[in-house]
Write a protein that holds these residues in place. Sequence first.
Motif, PDB file in Angstrom:
ATOM      1  N   ARG A   1      -7.088  -0.407   4.355  1.00  0.00           N
ATOM      2  CA  ARG A   1      -8.184   0.002   3.478  1.00  0.00           C
ATOM      3  C   ARG A   1      -9.123   1.075   4.177  1.00  0.00           C
ATOM      4  O   ARG A   1      -9.251   2.131   3.572  1.00  0.00           O
ATOM      5  CB  ARG A   1      -8.804  -1.049   2.666  1.00  0.00           C
ATOM      6  CG  ARG A   1      -8.073  -1.484   1.955  1.00  0.00           C
ATOM      7  CD  ARG A   1      -8.700  -2.795   1.121  1.00  0.00           C
ATOM      8  NE  ARG A   1      -7.766  -3.485   0.258  1.00  0.00           N
ATOM      9  CZ  ARG A   1      -8.191  -4.322  -0.658  1.00  0.00           C
ATOM     10  NH1 ARG A   1      -9.367  -4.946  -0.606  1.00  0.00           N
ATOM     11  NH2 ARG A   1      -7.067  -5.164  -1.136  1.00  0.00           N
TER      12      ARG A   1
ATOM     13  N   HIS B   1       0.877  -1.228  -0.035  1.00  0.00           N
ATOM     14  CA  HIS B   1      -0.086   0.098   0.053  1.00  0.00           C
ATOM     15  C   HIS B   1       0.941   1.295  -0.020  1.00  0.00           C
ATOM     16  O   HIS B   1       0.362   2.301   0.021  1.00  0.00           O
ATOM     17  CB  HIS B   1      -0.893  -0.061   1.179  1.00  0.00           C
ATOM     18  CG  HIS B   1      -2.031  -1.020   1.039  1.00  0.00           C
ATOM     19  ND1 HIS B   1      -3.277  -0.715   0.494  1.00  0.00           N
ATOM     20  CD2 HIS B   1      -2.193  -2.324   1.538  1.00  0.00           C
ATOM     21  CE1 HIS B   1      -3.917  -1.795   0.596  1.00  0.00           C
ATOM     22  NE2 HIS B   1      -3.370  -2.633   1.173  1.00  0.00           N
TER      23      HIS B   1
ATOM     24  N   GLU C   1      -5.199  -5.956   6.304  1.00  0.00           N
ATOM     25  CA  GLU C   1      -5.632  -5.404   5.086  1.00  0.00           C
ATOM     26  C   GLU C   1      -6.886  -4.776   4.939  1.00  0.00           C
ATOM     27  O   GLU C   1      -7.000  -3.853   4.515  1.00  0.00           O
ATOM     28  CB  GLU C   1      -5.793  -6.717   3.964  1.00  0.00           C
ATOM     29  CG  GLU C   1      -5.840  -6.057   2.748  1.00  0.00           C
ATOM     30  CD  GLU C   1      -4.864  -5.459   1.798  1.00  0.00           C
ATOM     31  OE1 GLU C   1      -5.111  -4.695   1.065  1.00  0.00           O
ATOM     32  OE2 GLU C   1      -3.756  -5.907   2.137  1.00  0.00           O
ATOM     33  N   ARG C   2      -7.687  -5.265   5.799  1.00  0.00           N
ATOM     34  CA  ARG C   2      -9.132  -4.548   5.951  1.00  0.00           C
ATOM     35  C   ARG C   2      -9.014  -3.260   6.640  1.00  0.00           C
ATOM     36  O   ARG C   2      -9.557  -2.040   6.383  1.00  0.00           O
ATOM     37  CB  ARG C   2     -10.042  -5.269   6.797  1.00  0.00           C
ATOM     38  CG  ARG C   2     -10.801  -6.490   5.730  1.00  0.00           C
ATOM     39  CD  ARG C   2     -12.029  -7.040   6.852  1.00  0.00           C
ATOM     40  NE  ARG C   2     -11.733  -7.173   8.186  1.00  0.00           N
ATOM     41  CZ  ARG C   2     -11.247  -8.514   8.693  1.00  0.00           C
ATOM     42  NH1 ARG C   2     -10.993  -9.400   7.774  1.00  0.00           N
ATOM     43  NH2 ARG C   2     -10.996  -8.522   9.748  1.00  0.00           N
TER      44      ARG C   2
END
Length: 149
Positions: A143, A22, A139-140
């Motif tokens: 984001r 990211h 990851e969640r």
Amino acid sequence: MIYVDADACPVKAEVERVGTRHKLRMFVVSNGGIRPSPNPLVETVIVPDGPDVADMWIADRVTKGDVVITGDIPLADRCIANGALVLKHNGEALTEKNIGNVLATRDLMTDMRAADPFRQGGGKPFSKADRARFLDALERVVRAAARHV
């Protein structure tokens, strides 16, 4: 940004992998004993020895939308108050909604251990499933943090 309370953190490599994907700047904070990463997005921060010095370094810098990885419940509470998103090493999210109960449980367990000196702590070993659960949760959260900025 991602801040890692790195002392005894079993998921530093996973944080680096997700953070790099990211393109997030990462701070890996400890009082020593960890190998610096060659990754240009990772800054290894070595703080002086002392109680909660690494925690204070992190809590003094996190802001809304940052992600913090820690198993330290009082640190998590301070970071949540600053608007950060917090994950424990097992992937459990600590939020405004659950931090009060988590703090109360921590305090209760501390009192129980103090009352029974023969009570042995020790959790289960960190497994591949734990690692996978953490990666999914991170990851969640990354984001979600991007949406908070």
